[in-house]
Design an enzyme around this catalytic site. Structure first.
Site, PDB file in Angstrom:
ATOM      1  N   LYS A  22       0.607  -1.124  -0.028  1.00 48.86           N
ATOM      2  CA  LYS A  22      -0.008   0.040  -0.118  1.00 48.86           C
ATOM      3  C   LYS A  22       0.977   1.284   0.164  1.00 48.86           C
ATOM      4  O   LYS A  22       1.402   1.472   0.974  1.00 48.86           O
ATOM      5  CB  LYS A  22      -0.983  -0.173   1.089  1.00 48.86           C
ATOM      6  CG  LYS A  22      -1.933   1.082   1.144  1.00 48.86           C
ATOM      7  CD  LYS A  22      -2.483   1.784   2.302  1.00 48.86           C
ATOM      8  CE  LYS A  22      -1.663   2.716   2.994  1.00 48.86           C
ATOM      9  NZ  LYS A  22      -1.938   4.147   2.158  1.00 48.86           N
ATOM     10  N   GLY A  58       7.278   4.411   7.960  1.00 42.56           N
ATOM     11  CA  GLY A  58       6.349   5.671   8.313  1.00 42.56           C
ATOM     12  C   GLY A  58       6.611   6.377   9.792  1.00 42.56           C
ATOM     13  O   GLY A  58       7.751   6.085  10.464  1.00 42.56           O
ATOM     14  N   SER A  59       5.630   6.868  10.366  1.00 41.29           N
ATOM     15  CA  SER A  59       5.650   7.762  11.414  1.00 41.29           C
ATOM     16  C   SER A  59       5.850   6.621  12.746  1.00 41.29           C
ATOM     17  O   SER A  59       5.387   5.566  12.638  1.00 41.29           O
ATOM     18  CB  SER A  59       4.385   8.565  11.592  1.00 41.29           C
ATOM     19  OG  SER A  59       3.294   7.790  11.923  1.00 41.29           O
ATOM     20  N   THR A  60       6.498   7.087  13.786  1.00 46.32           N
ATOM     21  CA  THR A  60       6.635   6.267  14.791  1.00 46.32           C
ATOM     22  C   THR A  60       5.130   6.004  15.526  1.00 46.32           C
ATOM     23  O   THR A  60       4.879   4.878  16.224  1.00 46.32           O
ATOM     24  CB  THR A  60       7.627   6.812  16.030  1.00 46.32           C
ATOM     25  OG1 THR A  60       8.897   7.062  15.364  1.00 46.32           O
ATOM     26  CG2 THR A  60       7.738   6.188  17.241  1.00 46.32           C
ATOM     27  N   GLY A  83       3.523   3.571  13.696  1.00 46.24           N
ATOM     28  CA  GLY A  83       4.646   2.178  13.818  1.00 46.24           C
ATOM     29  C   GLY A  83       4.049   1.296  15.145  1.00 46.24           C
ATOM     30  O   GLY A  83       4.036   0.014  15.181  1.00 46.24           O
ATOM     31  N   GLU A 120      10.533   0.529  10.193  1.00 41.62           N
ATOM     32  CA  GLU A 120      11.319   1.758   9.806  1.00 41.62           C
ATOM     33  C   GLU A 120      10.561   3.115  10.094  1.00 41.62           C
ATOM     34  O   GLU A 120       9.898   3.460   9.265  1.00 41.62           O
ATOM     35  CB  GLU A 120      11.661   1.803   8.360  1.00 41.62           C
ATOM     36  CG  GLU A 120      12.431   0.703   7.920  1.00 41.62           C
ATOM     37  CD  GLU A 120      13.915   0.361   8.232  1.00 41.62           C
ATOM     38  OE1 GLU A 120      14.291   1.339   8.957  1.00 41.62           O
ATOM     39  OE2 GLU A 120      14.482  -0.463   8.012  1.00 41.62           O
ATOM     40  N   CYS A 134      13.589  10.459   6.838  1.00 40.39           N
ATOM     41  CA  CYS A 134      13.542  10.009   8.175  1.00 40.39           C
ATOM     42  C   CYS A 134      15.106  10.282   8.684  1.00 40.39           C
ATOM     43  O   CYS A 134      15.011  10.365   9.831  1.00 40.39           O
ATOM     44  CB  CYS A 134      13.040   8.516   8.251  1.00 40.39           C
ATOM     45  SG  CYS A 134      14.037   7.559   6.845  1.00 40.39           S
ATOM     46  N   GLU A 188      10.412  15.069  15.634  1.00 39.38           N
ATOM     47  CA  GLU A 188      10.700  15.227  14.201  1.00 39.38           C
ATOM     48  C   GLU A 188       9.737  16.247  13.542  1.00 39.38           C
ATOM     49  O   GLU A 188       8.690  16.157  13.513  1.00 39.38           O
ATOM     50  CB  GLU A 188      10.370  13.732  13.690  1.00 39.38           C
ATOM     51  CG  GLU A 188      10.772  13.647  12.272  1.00 39.38           C
ATOM     52  CD  GLU A 188      10.610  12.123  11.804  1.00 39.38           C
ATOM     53  OE1 GLU A 188       9.619  11.640  11.926  1.00 39.38           O
ATOM     54  OE2 GLU A 188      11.308  11.696  11.008  1.00 39.38           O
TER      55      GLU A 188
HETATM   56  P1  NDP Z   1       2.513   7.657   8.504  1.00 38.50           P
HETATM   57  O1  NDP Z   1       2.985   6.915   9.307  1.00 38.50           O
HETATM   58  O2  NDP Z   1       1.191   8.425   8.824  1.00 38.50           O
HETATM   59  O3  NDP Z   1       1.914   6.963   7.124  1.00 38.50           O
HETATM   60  C1  NDP Z   1       2.802   5.904   6.535  1.00 38.50           C
HETATM   61  C2  NDP Z   1       1.854   5.055   5.700  1.00 38.50           C
HETATM   62  O4  NDP Z   1       1.139   4.125   6.477  1.00 38.50           O
HETATM   63  C3  NDP Z   1       0.990   5.460   4.816  1.00 38.50           C
HETATM   64  O5  NDP Z   1       0.921   4.833   3.538  1.00 38.50           O
HETATM   65  C4  NDP Z   1      -0.217   5.587   5.451  1.00 38.50           C
HETATM   66  O6  NDP Z   1      -1.465   5.823   4.643  1.00 38.50           O
HETATM   67  C5  NDP Z   1      -0.375   4.149   6.259  1.00 38.50           C
HETATM   68  N1  NDP Z   1      -1.029   4.216   7.560  1.00 38.50           N
HETATM   69  C6  NDP Z   1      -1.509   5.462   8.329  1.00 38.50           C
HETATM   70  N2  NDP Z   1      -2.107   4.920   9.264  1.00 38.50           N
HETATM   71  C7  NDP Z   1      -2.107   3.581   9.318  1.00 38.50           C
HETATM   72  C8  NDP Z   1      -2.632   2.587  10.165  1.00 38.50           C
HETATM   73  N3  NDP Z   1      -3.129   3.068  11.449  1.00 38.50           N
HETATM   74  N4  NDP Z   1      -2.365   1.311   9.948  1.00 38.50           N
HETATM   75  C9  NDP Z   1      -1.514   0.820   8.825  1.00 38.50           C
HETATM   76  N5  NDP Z   1      -1.070   1.955   7.899  1.00 38.50           N
HETATM   77  C10 NDP Z   1      -1.264   3.153   8.219  1.00 38.50           C
HETATM   78  O7  NDP Z   1       3.582   8.445   7.933  1.00 38.50           O
HETATM   79  P2  NDP Z   1       3.479   9.621   6.722  1.00 38.50           P
HETATM   80  O8  NDP Z   1       3.151   9.078   5.721  1.00 38.50           O
HETATM   81  O9  NDP Z   1       3.072  10.863   7.418  1.00 38.50           O
HETATM   82  O10 NDP Z   1       5.159   9.695   6.808  1.00 38.50           O
HETATM   83  C11 NDP Z   1       5.904  10.576   7.472  1.00 38.50           C
HETATM   84  C12 NDP Z   1       6.725   9.916   8.727  1.00 38.50           C
HETATM   85  O11 NDP Z   1       7.169   8.528   8.132  1.00 38.50           O
HETATM   86  C13 NDP Z   1       7.673  10.716   9.188  1.00 38.50           C
HETATM   87  O12 NDP Z   1       7.677  10.537  10.599  1.00 38.50           O
HETATM   88  C14 NDP Z   1       8.997   9.867   8.937  1.00 38.50           C
HETATM   89  O13 NDP Z   1      10.293   9.910   9.974  1.00 38.50           O
HETATM   90  C15 NDP Z   1       8.734   8.296   8.587  1.00 38.50           C
HETATM   91  N6  NDP Z   1       9.527   7.655   7.955  1.00 38.50           N
HETATM   92  C16 NDP Z   1      10.505   6.950   8.220  1.00 38.50           C
HETATM   93  C17 NDP Z   1      11.334   6.330   7.250  1.00 38.50           C
HETATM   94  C18 NDP Z   1      12.358   5.386   7.823  1.00 38.50           C
HETATM   95  O14 NDP Z   1      12.806   4.770   6.837  1.00 38.50           O
HETATM   96  N7  NDP Z   1      12.651   5.273   8.987  1.00 38.50           N
HETATM   97  C19 NDP Z   1      11.300   6.680   5.876  1.00 38.50           C
HETATM   98  C20 NDP Z   1      10.206   7.430   5.345  1.00 38.50           C
HETATM   99  C21 NDP Z   1       9.395   8.332   6.355  1.00 38.50           C
HETATM  100  P3  NDP Z   1      -1.790   7.361   4.190  1.00 38.50           P
HETATM  101  O15 NDP Z   1      -0.780   7.815   3.506  1.00 38.50           O
HETATM  102  O16 NDP Z   1      -2.804   7.236   3.516  1.00 38.50           O
HETATM  103  O17 NDP Z   1      -1.962   8.149   5.458  1.00 38.50           O
END
Ligand code: NDP
Length: 481
Positions: free
Chosen positions: A181, A233-235, A238, A255, A289, A386
């Site tokens: 996704k 994605g975000s902590t 996560g 991650e 990130c 962050e």
């Molecule tokens: P989110 O955590 O909001 O979203 C990441 C993904 O998860 C998106 O596809 C999102 O969908 C989906 N998502 C949202 N809520 C849920 C849920 N409850 N269950 C499952 N999936 C869900 O992060 P962002 O997209 O806003 O990205 C920014 C964050 O990601 C930053 O905090 C950054 O640090 C972190 N990041 C970390 C990286 C790493 O390698 N450690 C790399 C890149 C980013 P949707 O987009 O539709 O909301």
């Protein structure tokens, strides 16, 4: 002296946008439950309509992935799987310009970055893992390590194609099938990747792409037919996913976010360090990130370094991401812009001093100027949280021990940078910094052969290199929850 640049826009004509995109399930684009629009963050124009996958669509995708896993992919010899991965890698190279333009349109990042970083690195990940597909017996995980099954992968918007490559390439090389996704705001390169899978004749169901929002991500993660979850994605999300996967028998790798320290000592070559600081925080507008979002500079050179940094920042070009001269593109969404603006205001309210590069912002779209905060204390929100935008928080230190203490004073532990000409100091620092990656006299360097991942709230598991294979093989240490 200031040079003016003539505009050098990349042509959009190489991309053929469809009005509407379906879900990629079982090797075909299919309809789903509802649709949403994806826009260009630089202009706010609607680019295309994309399908929102509901739970029943995710069900279909997982079933397609299961069938492909059992009947085709897990029983195919590694050298045959490798051929498909090589083919995908070559197709990414052949269609590189199209992918780069589309990425820039949907994400808002400068074309220079999507063209020179995102797309070549995505191809490199497929090439690298294609090479592993028939050599897994020699990877140090026993004579014939088994794949895990169906993998559910959820990725963010900051490096849409590259994060897809980081996830899909190792999963496929190890013999797993995938339901991925992409982020709601950046689905288009994943859908073009689906076309590339078709072009490569990848067996149907090996890769499935379900577009949607967070609820689609939840459905993928919670699906009982998924054997392993890989999330970037975000902590906060996560942690939610870790709870959802607990005691389910699913493997999990996370991650997550970061708040990296970029540490500059007084003997560092100043010009190179300034370039490294700029690259560390303004590459991809700080939507990284592992961004070097906390600059720790030795007190004796702080004034000199900050002066040079501000002069360099004043020369950064912000604007049309399709222009090849642009350094700083658009913020990916209005929500992210609001988050950055709110945190920057908190910096001022808590007493830090704000300086933004004097660059005009376009009237339409989502923009934030490159900004630096001085007089930051460790307790300030801008030093702890962050920001995920082009905002740098500057702190000073006197001794290496103080630098380590401040650098490690964060719940995160993804990356760090050290700038000094002393090799011994680099090694001393690297062994004390609690970060998954420590760069020395450089920043934001990535290579598919090098494992990437975090400590503490930055997550667990590694992506890339031999260590990254472990997350997709049925071996101990692959992320049991
Ligand atoms: P989110 O955590 O909001 O979203 C990441 C993904 O998860 C998106 O596809 C999102 O969908 C989906 N998502 C949202 N809520 C849920 C849920 N409850 N269950 C499952 N999936 C869900 O992060 P962002 O997209 O806003 O990205 C920014 C964050 O990601 C930053 O905090 C950054 O640090 C972190 N990041 C970390 C990286 C790493 O390698 N450690 C790399 C890149 C980013 P949707 O987009 O539709 O909301």
């Amino acid at each position: 002296m200031r040079f003016e640049y003539a505009p050098a826009p990349e042509a959009r004509s190489i991309v053929t946008l469809r009005d509407s995109y379906g879900l990629f399930i079982g090797g075909e684009f299919t309809a789903g439950s509802s649709v949403f629009k994806t826009i260009s963050p630089a202009t706010e124009e609607v680019l295309a309509e994309v399908t929102h996958a509901g739970p029943e669509d995710v069900d279909r995708a997982v079933a397609a992935a299961r069938q492909a896993y059992e009947r085709v992919w897990s029983v195919m010899p590694g050298r045959e799987r490798g051929k498909y991965l090589f083919r995908i890698a070559r197709l990414i190279q052949e269609r590189a310009r199209e992918l780069a333009v589309l990425e820039t349109m949907d994400n808002g990042k400068p074309i220079r970055e999507s063209r020179d970083t995102d797309v070549p690195l995505s191809a490199a990940h497929f090439f690298y893992h294609a090479g592993w597909a028939d050599k897994l017996s020699y990877a140090g995980f026993g004579p014939s390590p088994r794949p895990l099954g169906v993998v559910g992968q959820v990725i963010p918007w900051n490096f849409p194609l590259l994060m897809l490559a980081w996830k899909v390439a190792p999963a496929l090389a190890c013999g797993n099938t995938v339901v991925l996704k992409p982020a709601e705001t950046t689905p288009l390169t994943a859908l073009l990747f689906a076309e590339i899978c078709q072009q490569a004749d990848l067996p149907p169901g090996v890769v499935n792409i379900v577009t949607g929002d967070g609820t689609t991500g939840q459905a993928v993660v919670a699906h009982p037919g998924v054997d392993k979850v890989a999330f970037t994605g975000s902590t906060a999300v996560g942690k939610e996913i870790a709870r959802a996967c607990a005691v389910s028998g699913k493997r999990l790798t996370l991650e997550l976010g970061g708040k990296a320290a970029n540490v500059v000592f007084d003997d560092a070559p100043a010009d190179q360090a300034v370039e490294g600081i700029v690259n560390g925080i303004f590459f991809n507008a700080g939507h990284v990130c592992c961004a070097g979002s906390r600059l720790l500079v030795q007190e004796s050179v702080a004034e000199e370094v900050l002066g040079a940094l501000k002069r360099r920042m004043a020369a950064l070009r912000l604007g049309d991401p399709m222009d090849k001269n642009t350094d700083i593109g658009a913020i990916n969404s209005r929500a992210q812009l609001e988050k950055i603006a709110e945190l920057a205001s908190s910096g001022e309210a808590e007493g830090a001093e704000r300086w933004s590069a004097p660059c005009p912002l376009p009237d339409r779209g989502f923009w934030f100027p490159p900004t630096v905060f001085t007089g930051v204390s460790q307790a300030h929100r801008i030093a702890r949280e962050e920001i995920f935008g082009p905002v740098l928080s500057v702190l000073t230190f006197r001794t290496p021990a103080e630098a380590v203490e401040k650098a490690n004073n964060t719940p995160y532990g993804l990356s760090a940078g050290v700038w000094t000409e002393k090799g011994s100091l680099i090694l001393w620092m690297a062994s004390r910094l609690r970060a998954g990656v420590v760069w020395a006299n450089t920043f934001n360097r990535f290579d598919p052969a090098s494992p990437f991942g975090g400590y503490k709230e930055s997550g667990f598991g590694r992506e890339g290199g031999r260590h990254g294979l472990e997350a997709y093989l049925d071996v101990p240490g692959g992320g049991d929850v």
